[in-house]
Design an enzyme around this catalytic site. Structure first.
Site, PDB file in Angstrom:
ATOM      1  N   ASP A   6      38.461  43.214  47.961  1.00 59.64           N
ATOM      2  CA  ASP A   6      37.993  42.189  48.903  1.00 59.64           C
ATOM      3  C   ASP A   6      39.103  41.799  49.881  1.00 59.64           C
ATOM      4  O   ASP A   6      38.868  41.040  50.821  1.00 59.64           O
ATOM      5  CB  ASP A   6      37.407  40.979  48.171  1.00 59.64           C
ATOM      6  N   SER A   7      40.309  42.373  49.690  1.00 59.01           N
ATOM      7  CA  SER A   7      41.369  42.224  50.702  1.00 59.01           C
ATOM      8  C   SER A   7      40.881  42.761  52.045  1.00 59.01           C
ATOM      9  O   SER A   7      41.477  42.468  53.085  1.00 59.01           O
ATOM     10  CB  SER A   7      42.632  42.977  50.266  1.00 59.01           C
ATOM     11  N   ASP A  12      35.222  45.514  44.413  1.00 54.49           N
ATOM     12  CA  ASP A  12      35.488  44.116  44.060  1.00 54.49           C
ATOM     13  C   ASP A  12      34.233  43.261  44.156  1.00 54.49           C
ATOM     14  O   ASP A  12      33.445  43.404  45.099  1.00 54.49           O
ATOM     15  CB  ASP A  12      36.489  43.521  45.059  1.00 54.49           C
ATOM     16  N   LYS A  54      35.252  45.151  39.921  1.00 53.28           N
ATOM     17  CA  LYS A  54      36.419  44.372  39.512  1.00 53.28           C
ATOM     18  C   LYS A  54      36.129  42.897  39.782  1.00 53.28           C
ATOM     19  O   LYS A  54      35.480  42.572  40.774  1.00 53.28           O
ATOM     20  CB  LYS A  54      37.673  44.809  40.283  1.00 53.28           C
ATOM     21  N   GLU A 112      37.992  38.752  39.298  1.00 56.87           N
ATOM     22  CA  GLU A 112      39.222  38.005  39.050  1.00 56.87           C
ATOM     23  C   GLU A 112      39.027  36.960  37.959  1.00 56.87           C
ATOM     24  O   GLU A 112      37.956  36.344  37.864  1.00 56.87           O
ATOM     25  CB  GLU A 112      39.684  37.306  40.344  1.00 56.87           C
ATOM     26  N   GLU A 151      48.568  41.156  39.031  1.00 63.51           N
ATOM     27  CA  GLU A 151      49.103  40.946  40.387  1.00 63.51           C
ATOM     28  C   GLU A 151      50.089  39.784  40.440  1.00 63.51           C
ATOM     29  O   GLU A 151      49.855  38.720  39.850  1.00 63.51           O
ATOM     30  CB  GLU A 151      47.953  40.665  41.371  1.00 63.51           C
TER      31      GLU A 151
HETATM   32  O1  KIV Z   1      41.418  43.063  47.006  1.00 68.23           O
HETATM   33  C1  KIV Z   1      42.363  43.817  46.712  1.00 68.23           C
HETATM   34  O2  KIV Z   1      42.833  44.609  47.527  1.00 68.23           O
HETATM   35  C2  KIV Z   1      42.921  43.727  45.371  1.00 68.23           C
HETATM   36  C3  KIV Z   1      44.174  44.472  45.105  1.00 68.23           C
HETATM   37  C4  KIV Z   1      45.294  43.799  45.787  1.00 68.23           C
HETATM   38  C5  KIV Z   1      44.424  44.677  43.668  1.00 68.23           C
HETATM   39  O3  KIV Z   1      42.384  43.062  44.542  1.00 68.23           O
END
Ligand code: KIV
Length: 272
Positions: free
Chosen positions: A50-51, A89, A119, A121, A188
């Site tokens: 989600d970055s 994510d 994924k 969090e 992280e």
């Molecule tokens: O969103 C993302 O890019 C991430 C990575 C930094 C692990 O969660």
């Protein structure tokens, strides 16, 4: 299948999980088809992180990223790849409310993108959800330590575990998500000795970012390691200077357009 046509199989979740303590897992974020196709030649898994909200869409944090955005980029990465495991994510607000909300949205991500895993969090507080999803056919990669979706609670992107009193909390998080069925855990932004302790405490691979070389694998945001941005955090090593290369190319293009050096005869169509 003839011997001429080789069947390309994607890395599977059990294969990745079995890499605990073995040779390091290589991974990067990927948000679009072309770069994913290049990256998968060298990566075991690609994360549609989600970055992408910050990297691709100029947001200040990942909090504003929607499920639709994740699905759109997830589809592009799956289409662009054949071999790497693709993890997408779950964005902020799409899973925290209840295990059933998480299941509904994770299933939507998997059905629409055809990715292999999601994924999310959070540590111990997400254990019940991770168990719920894993028992119902959704492989989950967990993400602990610095969790960017909680930036508003943490007051920014802060390295975790600088105070040793915090360590047990993060180790307990890792154990809780691994026990709940996570097949790997992103660690992280934690101090190095803590990342090492977390890696030793669980029997699934840890994927470090701003963590330790002793993690079972590493991940970076692709645009950061390519050198697309001027500023990157301390934990990023720039392996390229793509930002400069793009700027040089665009400057040359502009110059050639202005001087009418482009297009040349090679770049136009003749009628004969
Ligand atoms: O969103 C993302 O890019 C991430 C990575 C930094 C692990 O969660």
């Amino acid at each position: 299948m003839s011997s001429q046509t080789e069947t390309i199989r994607r890395v599977t979740v059990p294969q990745l999980r079995a890499r605990k303590g073995a040779d390091p897992i290589v991974s990067l974020t990927a948000y679009h088809a072309h770069t994913a196709a290049i990256a998968e030649k060298y990566c075991d898994f690609l994360l549609v992180g989600d970055s992408l909200g910050m990297v691709m869409h100029g947001m200040e944090s990942t909090v504003g990223v929607s499920l639709e955005l994740m699905i759109m980029h997830g589809k592009a990465v799956v289409r662009g790849t054949k071999r790497a495991l693709v993890v997408v994510d779950m964005p902020f607000g799409s899973y925290e409310e209840s295990p059933s909300q998480a299941f509904r949205n994770a299933a939507k991500i998997m059905k629409e993108t055809q990715c292999q895993a999601v994924k999310l969090e959070g540590g111990a507080r997400m254990a019940e959800t991770i168990k719920f999803l894993s028992e119902r056919g959704i492989p989950v990669m967990a993400h602990i330590g610095l969790t960017p979706q909680s930036t508003n609670i943490m007051g920014g992107f802060k390295t975790q575990g600088r105070d040793e009193d915090e360590w047990q909390f993060h180790i307990d998080d890792a154990v809780a998500v691994a026990d709940a069925g996570a097949f790997a855990v992103v660690v992280e932004g934690v101090v190095e000795p803590l990342a090492d302790k977390i890696t030793k405490a669980i029997d699934v691979p840890t994927i470090g970012i701003g963590a330790s070389k002793t993690c079972d694998g590493q991940i970076l945001v692709m645009e950061d390691m390519l050198g697309l941005n001027d500023w990157v955090p301390k934990f990023v090593k720039k392996f390229g200077a793509v930002g400069e290369a793009i700027e040089d190319a665009i400057a040359s293009y502009a110059e050639d357009v202005k001087s009418r050096a482009f297009p040349t005869q090679d770049n136009v169509y003749n009628n004969k």
